[in-house]
Design a protein around this motif. Sequence first.
Motif, PDB file in Angstrom:
ATOM      1  N   PHE A 119      -0.275  -7.711  -0.931  1.00 10.30           N
ATOM      2  CA  PHE A 119       0.009  -6.067  -1.431  1.00 10.30           C
ATOM      3  C   PHE A 119       0.687  -5.325  -0.510  1.00 10.30           C
ATOM      4  N   VAL A 120       0.447  -5.622   0.880  1.00  8.07           N
ATOM      5  CA  VAL A 120       1.107  -4.814   1.823  1.00  8.07           C
ATOM      6  C   VAL A 120       2.573  -5.014   1.969  1.00  8.07           C
ATOM      7  N   ALA A 151       4.683  -3.954  -1.073  1.00  9.05           N
ATOM      8  CA  ALA A 151       4.733  -2.408  -0.911  1.00  9.05           C
ATOM      9  C   ALA A 151       6.049  -2.165  -0.104  1.00  9.05           C
ATOM     10  N   LYS A 152       6.091  -2.631   1.103  1.00  3.83           N
ATOM     11  CA  LYS A 152       6.985  -2.591   2.077  1.00  3.83           C
ATOM     12  C   LYS A 152       8.351  -3.123   1.556  1.00  3.83           C
ATOM     13  N   TRP A 205       2.991   6.176   3.621  1.00  2.00           N
ATOM     14  CA  TRP A 205       2.139   6.068   2.563  1.00  2.00           C
ATOM     15  C   TRP A 205       1.561   4.779   2.727  1.00  2.00           C
ATOM     16  N   VAL A 206       2.261   3.671   3.194  1.00  2.00           N
ATOM     17  CA  VAL A 206       1.672   2.265   3.076  1.00  2.00           C
ATOM     18  C   VAL A 206       0.380   2.118   4.155  1.00  2.00           C
ATOM     19  N   GLN A 232      -2.367   4.728   2.529  1.00  2.00           N
ATOM     20  CA  GLN A 232      -2.859   4.450   1.082  1.00  2.00           C
ATOM     21  C   GLN A 232      -2.890   2.820   0.966  1.00  2.00           C
ATOM     22  N   TYR A 233      -2.247   2.200   1.836  1.00  2.00           N
ATOM     23  CA  TYR A 233      -2.523   0.563   1.461  1.00  2.00           C
ATOM     24  C   TYR A 233      -3.343  -0.149   2.538  1.00  2.00           C
ATOM     25  N   ARG A 263      -6.853   2.418   3.720  1.00  2.00           N
ATOM     26  CA  ARG A 263      -8.051   2.569   2.676  1.00  2.00           C
ATOM     27  C   ARG A 263      -8.938   1.421   2.500  1.00  2.00           C
ATOM     28  N   ASN A 264      -7.914   0.297   2.677  1.00  3.59           N
ATOM     29  CA  ASN A 264      -8.699  -1.018   2.485  1.00  3.59           C
ATOM     30  C   ASN A 264      -9.410  -1.577   3.753  1.00  3.59           C
TER      31      ASN A 264
END
Lengths: 336, 276
Positions: free
Chosen positions: A234-235, A238-239, A247-248, A251-252, A255-256
Motif C-alpha cells: 500500500f505504501v 501510494a507513492k 502525506w505518505v 498517513q500511510y 499511522r500503521n
Amino acid sequence: MMKFLKEYLVPRLIQYFFVVFLGLTLVFFVPRLLPQDPIREIVGQFQQHGAGLDAKTVETMVATFRELFGLSGSWHEQYWSFWKRIIRFDFGPSFFRFPTPVSELLLRFLPWTLWIMLTSTFLAWLLGNIIGGIAGYFPGRRWSRLLDVFSVAVRPIPYYTFGLILLIFFAYTWRLFPLGGGVSVGRSITFSVASLIDILRHSFLPMLTLLVLNGVGWYHQMKLLVQNVKGEDFVRYAKAGGVKPWWVISQYVLRNAMLPQVTGLALAIGQSYSAAIIVEIVFSYPGVGTLLYEAIARADYNLIMGIAAVSILTVSTLVLIVDLIYPLLDPRVRYR
Amino acid sequence: MFWRNYDYKLTLGVFFLLSLLVLALLSFFSPYDPVKWLQVQRDLPPSWPHILGTNSKGQDVFWEATFAIRNSLIIALIAASVSRIIALVVGFVAGHKGGTVDRMAMSLTDGILVLPLIMMLVLVASIMKGKLELWGLGILLAFFGWPWDARTIRAQVLSLRERDFTKTSILSGKGTLAIVFGEYFPHITPLLFSTVLNNMTWSISSEITLAVLGLNRLEVPTLGTMLYWAIRRQALLLGYWWWVFTPVALTIILLIGLYFVSIGLCESGNLTLSRK
C-alpha cells in the motif's frame, strides 16, 4: 460490540486484576520467603536510627509490623487482613514522620512523580516515534545517521548515571538549573505564572533525563518498524500514485507503525515508573523516589511497603488506561 | 545500510569490553586492600603514583575502580546466567507447547514485566540490607530480570516451530528434547548471546540503583558503591571530580561495550538466518 467486550475488554480487565493480585501478593510473600526474619531485622535497624523515640512509639511500630507482615495468626488470616488494609488504603503510620499515616505521605508525594513521569513518558513516546519514523523512512540521510550514532551511544546509559551527568553540567558547572527540589526554597505553590515557571525549571532536568533515555528506545523500535512498513504494497502504490511524500509518511507509514507502539507503551510503563523513581533521587525531586530514599535510610519499613503497594496499583492502572485507549485508535479492534 | 554500521560497532564493543576486562584482572595485582580505609593520603587529584587520584576514604581511585569493575562484572554474570535458565525454560516451553501453556506463561511474564521491578528489588534488598553478598545480589537480579528475554526467546521459537525443518523432525518422530537442542538451539544462539549482554546491562544499572539507595554491602567496591560514596561524601560540591567521573566513565564504557557487541551479534545472527 459484544464481541469487542468479550475479546478485548474482558481479557484486559482480567489481566489488570491478575497483575494487581500478583504484584501485591509478591509484596506480601517476598519478605517472608527470605532467610532473615524481617521483624527482627527492621526493629534492629530501626533502633539504630530511631533513638529519641519513646518505648511506646516503638511498640506501636512493632505492632504495626506484626500486623502488616501478619505474624500473628495463620498466614491466610494475615493475607486476608493485608488485603483488607489495601482496600481501605491504610498502611499504618510512617515511622520517621510519626504519626503521619503512610497513605497521607503518598498522596502528597505521588502527584510530583506522576507529573514528571506522565509528561516525559508521553513526550518521549510521541517524539521518539515521530523522529524514528521519519528517520526510518529516510535511512540514508546524513541527519538520520547522526541521530543513529547519538541514540546508540546514549541508549545503554543507566538513568541514574545520565541524570548525574546532566546535573553536574547543567546545575553544578553552568548553574542553568537548580541543584534539586521541586520548587525554590521557601516558595509556596500558587496559581501564578512565576510559580509555574519555578516548577518547570525544577522539573526540567529530571524530565529531560527521562525524555532522552526513553525517547531513544522508541526511536530505535519505530525505525525498525517503519523500515518494514515502508516495503509494503500500500505504501508503494501510494507513492506510485503520486501521493505527496509527507502525506505518505504521516498517513500511510506512521499511522500503521504507531499501533504496535501503543501496546509497547503499555508494557513500558512499569519501567518508566522505575526510571522516574531513580531520576528523582538524583535531583532530590520531591516525589515517591525521594520518599523511598528517605524510607530506606531511616529503615521505615511501613513506608517502604506502602510505596511498593501504591506503586503497583498506580502502574497497573496506568497500563489498563493505555489498553483502554487502544481501541479508540485502532478501528479493527472495535468492529471485529 | 545496517551491514555498513555493524562492523565498527562490534569491533568497538569488543575493544571496550576487553580493555575493561584487563582492568578487572589488574585488581588481582592491587597493592591495596579494597575494603580498608586511610591507606593513602586523602583527596589527592590525579598525579603519579595515583593516576586517578585518591578519595576521601583514603583509597586509590584507580585500584578501587579495578575491584569495582571486577565485582560489577561478577554480579552481572551471575544474574545473566541464572536468569538465562529461567528465560530459556519459559521461552522454549511457551513457544513450543503453545495453546493454554503459552497463554498462562505469557500472562505471568507480562504480569511481572509491567510491575515496577525496582520496588521488588528494594523490598528484598531493604530486608537483606548490608548482608547481600555478590552472588546473592546476582540471584536477586536474576529473579526479576528474565521476563523480557523469555518473551524474545518465545517469539523466536514460535517462528521456528512453523518452519519446514521443525515439521520434518516432528514427523520423523524426534522427541521434544531432541528438537529443542538439535533444531532450535543453533538458531537461538546468537539471539541468546545478545539477551545475555542486554541482561548484563540491566543488572549493572540495577546494581547502581540499589547501591545509590544504600542497599548493597557498601564496603564492597562496585561501580554502584563507588558512586554512592562519592555522592555521599559530597565529592561534587567539594570539586573532587576524579572520584565521581571514574565510576561514571567506566559504567558508560562498560555498558556501551556490552550494547555494541549485542547489536553486532544480533545483526550477524539475522544475516546467517536469512542466508539459509
